[in-house]
Motif scaffolding. Sequence first.
Motif, PDB file in Angstrom:
ATOM      1  N   ALA A  65     -11.182 -40.162 123.228  1.00  0.00           N
ATOM      2  CA  ALA A  65     -11.677 -39.467 122.290  1.00  0.00           C
ATOM      3  C   ALA A  65     -12.719 -38.379 122.671  1.00  0.00           C
ATOM      4  O   ALA A  65     -12.509 -37.030 122.497  1.00  0.00           O
ATOM      5  N   HIS A  66     -13.567 -38.980 123.481  1.00  0.00           N
ATOM      6  CA  HIS A  66     -14.761 -38.080 123.924  1.00  0.00           C
ATOM      7  C   HIS A  66     -13.931 -37.140 124.864  1.00  0.00           C
ATOM      8  O   HIS A  66     -14.243 -36.005 125.072  1.00  0.00           O
ATOM      9  N   ALA A  67     -13.179 -37.503 126.011  1.00  0.00           N
ATOM     10  CA  ALA A  67     -12.600 -36.978 127.095  1.00  0.00           C
ATOM     11  C   ALA A  67     -11.605 -35.827 126.344  1.00  0.00           C
ATOM     12  O   ALA A  67     -11.892 -34.719 126.814  1.00  0.00           O
ATOM     13  N   ARG A  68     -11.025 -35.996 125.222  1.00  0.00           N
ATOM     14  CA  ARG A  68     -10.281 -34.892 124.611  1.00  0.00           C
ATOM     15  C   ARG A  68     -11.072 -33.827 123.923  1.00  0.00           C
ATOM     16  O   ARG A  68     -11.007 -32.656 124.063  1.00  0.00           O
ATOM     17  N   ARG A  69     -12.440 -34.276 123.412  1.00  0.00           N
ATOM     18  CA  ARG A  69     -13.123 -33.267 122.865  1.00  0.00           C
ATOM     19  C   ARG A  69     -13.654 -32.318 124.008  1.00  0.00           C
ATOM     20  O   ARG A  69     -13.839 -31.091 123.784  1.00  0.00           O
ATOM     21  N   THR A  86      -0.778 -41.090 127.710  1.00  0.00           N
ATOM     22  CA  THR A  86       0.290 -41.933 127.692  1.00  0.00           C
ATOM     23  C   THR A  86       0.559 -42.167 126.081  1.00  0.00           C
ATOM     24  O   THR A  86      -0.387 -42.123 125.210  1.00  0.00           O
ATOM     25  N   GLU A  87       1.808 -42.991 125.790  1.00  0.00           N
ATOM     26  CA  GLU A  87       1.935 -43.216 124.464  1.00  0.00           C
ATOM     27  C   GLU A  87       1.124 -44.502 124.015  1.00  0.00           C
ATOM     28  O   GLU A  87       0.576 -44.365 122.639  1.00  0.00           O
ATOM     29  N   ASP A  88       0.643 -45.268 124.815  1.00  0.00           N
ATOM     30  CA  ASP A  88      -0.508 -46.367 124.529  1.00  0.00           C
ATOM     31  C   ASP A  88      -1.712 -45.592 124.252  1.00  0.00           C
ATOM     32  O   ASP A  88      -2.536 -46.023 123.288  1.00  0.00           O
ATOM     33  N   ASP A  89      -2.155 -44.507 124.999  1.00  0.00           N
ATOM     34  CA  ASP A  89      -3.515 -43.895 124.830  1.00  0.00           C
ATOM     35  C   ASP A  89      -3.391 -43.359 123.419  1.00  0.00           C
ATOM     36  O   ASP A  89      -4.150 -43.138 122.691  1.00  0.00           O
ATOM     37  N   LYS A  90      -2.085 -42.682 123.242  1.00  0.00           N
ATOM     38  CA  LYS A  90      -1.960 -41.938 121.707  1.00  0.00           C
ATOM     39  C   LYS A  90      -2.138 -43.016 120.456  1.00  0.00           C
ATOM     40  O   LYS A  90      -2.708 -42.785 119.733  1.00  0.00           O
ATOM     41  N   ASP A  91      -1.593 -44.133 120.856  1.00  0.00           N
ATOM     42  CA  ASP A  91      -1.637 -45.295 119.916  1.00  0.00           C
ATOM     43  C   ASP A  91      -3.073 -45.585 119.588  1.00  0.00           C
ATOM     44  O   ASP A  91      -3.634 -45.924 118.571  1.00  0.00           O
ATOM     45  N   LEU A  92      -3.798 -45.962 120.941  1.00  0.00           N
ATOM     46  CA  LEU A  92      -5.288 -46.261 120.757  1.00  0.00           C
ATOM     47  C   LEU A  92      -5.969 -45.459 120.111  1.00  0.00           C
ATOM     48  O   LEU A  92      -6.875 -45.746 119.245  1.00  0.00           O
ATOM     49  N   LEU A  93      -5.829 -44.057 120.241  1.00  0.00           N
ATOM     50  CA  LEU A  93      -6.614 -42.710 119.678  1.00  0.00           C
ATOM     51  C   LEU A  93      -6.281 -43.078 118.007  1.00  0.00           C
ATOM     52  O   LEU A  93      -7.333 -42.702 117.410  1.00  0.00           O
ATOM     53  N   LEU A  94      -4.919 -43.175 117.773  1.00  0.00           N
ATOM     54  CA  LEU A  94      -4.556 -43.434 116.288  1.00  0.00           C
ATOM     55  C   LEU A  94      -5.258 -44.368 115.597  1.00  0.00           C
ATOM     56  O   LEU A  94      -6.126 -44.115 114.609  1.00  0.00           O
ATOM     57  N   ARG A  95      -5.479 -45.682 116.178  1.00  0.00           N
ATOM     58  CA  ARG A  95      -6.243 -46.693 115.774  1.00  0.00           C
ATOM     59  C   ARG A  95      -7.658 -46.329 115.615  1.00  0.00           C
ATOM     60  O   ARG A  95      -8.327 -46.670 114.550  1.00  0.00           O
ATOM     61  N   TYR A  96      -8.285 -45.785 116.661  1.00  0.00           N
ATOM     62  CA  TYR A  96      -9.371 -45.280 116.605  1.00  0.00           C
ATOM     63  C   TYR A  96      -9.827 -44.453 115.318  1.00  0.00           C
ATOM     64  O   TYR A  96     -10.622 -44.581 114.629  1.00  0.00           O
ATOM     65  N   TYR A  97      -9.082 -43.185 115.099  1.00  0.00           N
ATOM     66  CA  TYR A  97      -9.359 -42.403 114.364  1.00  0.00           C
ATOM     67  C   TYR A  97      -9.072 -42.815 112.699  1.00  0.00           C
ATOM     68  O   TYR A  97      -9.549 -42.565 111.690  1.00  0.00           O
ATOM     69  N   GLU A  98      -8.113 -43.884 112.695  1.00  0.00           N
ATOM     70  CA  GLU A  98      -7.948 -44.552 111.320  1.00  0.00           C
ATOM     71  C   GLU A  98      -8.721 -45.766 111.203  1.00  0.00           C
ATOM     72  O   GLU A  98      -8.630 -46.399 110.196  1.00  0.00           O
ATOM     73  N   HIS A  99      -9.962 -45.726 111.962  1.00  0.00           N
ATOM     74  CA  HIS A  99     -10.898 -46.932 111.849  1.00  0.00           C
ATOM     75  C   HIS A  99     -10.281 -48.389 111.880  1.00  0.00           C
ATOM     76  O   HIS A  99     -10.785 -49.220 111.142  1.00  0.00           O
ATOM     77  N   CYS A 100      -9.355 -48.674 112.894  1.00  0.00           N
ATOM     78  CA  CYS A 100      -8.777 -49.879 113.001  1.00  0.00           C
ATOM     79  C   CYS A 100      -9.335 -50.816 113.908  1.00  0.00           C
ATOM     80  O   CYS A 100      -9.110 -51.904 114.125  1.00  0.00           O
ATOM     81  N   LEU A 101     -10.332 -50.153 114.746  1.00  0.00           N
ATOM     82  CA  LEU A 101     -10.835 -51.109 115.772  1.00  0.00           C
ATOM     83  C   LEU A 101     -12.234 -51.408 115.428  1.00  0.00           C
ATOM     84  O   LEU A 101     -12.858 -50.633 114.832  1.00  0.00           O
ATOM     85  N   THR A 102     -12.650 -52.522 116.170  1.00  0.00           N
ATOM     86  CA  THR A 102     -13.940 -53.082 115.837  1.00  0.00           C
ATOM     87  C   THR A 102     -14.885 -52.409 116.879  1.00  0.00           C
ATOM     88  O   THR A 102     -14.532 -52.848 118.240  1.00  0.00           O
ATOM     89  N   ARG A 103     -15.922 -51.962 116.534  1.00  0.00           N
ATOM     90  CA  ARG A 103     -16.954 -51.273 117.413  1.00  0.00           C
ATOM     91  C   ARG A 103     -17.435 -52.543 118.303  1.00  0.00           C
ATOM     92  O   ARG A 103     -17.671 -53.624 117.744  1.00  0.00           O
ATOM     93  N   GLY A 104     -17.627 -52.074 119.545  1.00  0.00           N
ATOM     94  CA  GLY A 104     -18.014 -53.035 120.463  1.00  0.00           C
ATOM     95  C   GLY A 104     -16.926 -53.551 121.346  1.00  0.00           C
ATOM     96  O   GLY A 104     -17.330 -54.191 122.527  1.00  0.00           O
ATOM     97  N   THR A 105     -16.026 -53.834 120.976  1.00  0.00           N
ATOM     98  CA  THR A 105     -14.858 -54.369 121.782  1.00  0.00           C
ATOM     99  C   THR A 105     -14.513 -53.260 122.858  1.00  0.00           C
ATOM    100  O   THR A 105     -14.407 -52.253 122.811  1.00  0.00           O
ATOM    101  N   PRO A 106     -13.756 -53.891 123.758  1.00  0.00           N
ATOM    102  CA  PRO A 106     -13.204 -53.035 125.137  1.00  0.00           C
ATOM    103  C   PRO A 106     -12.230 -52.083 124.512  1.00  0.00           C
ATOM    104  O   PRO A 106     -12.225 -51.001 124.877  1.00  0.00           O
ATOM    105  N   GLU A 107     -11.382 -52.505 123.460  1.00  0.00           N
ATOM    106  CA  GLU A 107     -10.401 -51.424 122.927  1.00  0.00           C
ATOM    107  C   GLU A 107     -11.225 -50.467 122.440  1.00  0.00           C
ATOM    108  O   GLU A 107     -10.625 -49.093 122.354  1.00  0.00           O
ATOM    109  N   PHE A 108     -12.318 -50.418 121.478  1.00  0.00           N
ATOM    110  CA  PHE A 108     -12.898 -49.641 120.686  1.00  0.00           C
ATOM    111  C   PHE A 108     -13.674 -48.838 122.073  1.00  0.00           C
ATOM    112  O   PHE A 108     -13.636 -47.411 121.762  1.00  0.00           O
ATOM    113  N   GLU A 109     -14.244 -49.212 122.827  1.00  0.00           N
ATOM    114  CA  GLU A 109     -14.859 -48.608 124.032  1.00  0.00           C
ATOM    115  C   GLU A 109     -13.974 -47.524 124.516  1.00  0.00           C
ATOM    116  O   GLU A 109     -14.160 -46.486 124.947  1.00  0.00           O
ATOM    117  N   ALA A 110     -12.866 -48.129 125.080  1.00  0.00           N
ATOM    118  CA  ALA A 110     -11.694 -47.299 125.725  1.00  0.00           C
ATOM    119  C   ALA A 110     -11.172 -46.114 124.735  1.00  0.00           C
ATOM    120  O   ALA A 110     -11.184 -45.085 125.260  1.00  0.00           O
TER     121      ALA A 110
END
Length: 85
Positions: free
Chosen positions: A73-77, A44-68
């Motif tokens: 990212a793992h599923a895509r790999r 989804t667009e939300d998934d893509k936005d979340l992945l972008l924020r993940y790959y740009e290191h904008c998420l805090t490790r350990g948060t639910p957003e980071f884990e999602a």
Amino acid sequence: IERRAWPHNMGHETEQITELNYAKMTDDQRDEIFARLTARDDATEDDKDLLLRYYEHCLTRGTPEFEAAEALAHARRVRRMGKGG
């Protein structure tokens, strides 16, 4: 017509460029390339936005957003590895 469509769709200026680079491929190899190019991305667009924020290191490790994002990212790999890449 199909022969002229190949270079155009691949972004090649001439048919000779396409022939030089792809003529030695088997039909199966060509089919695999086109399958990858045309594969649907069900994210989804939300998934893509979340992945972008993940790959740009904008998420805090350990948060639910980071884990999602990490799970996405793992599923895509895994999907890509299953497709030979």
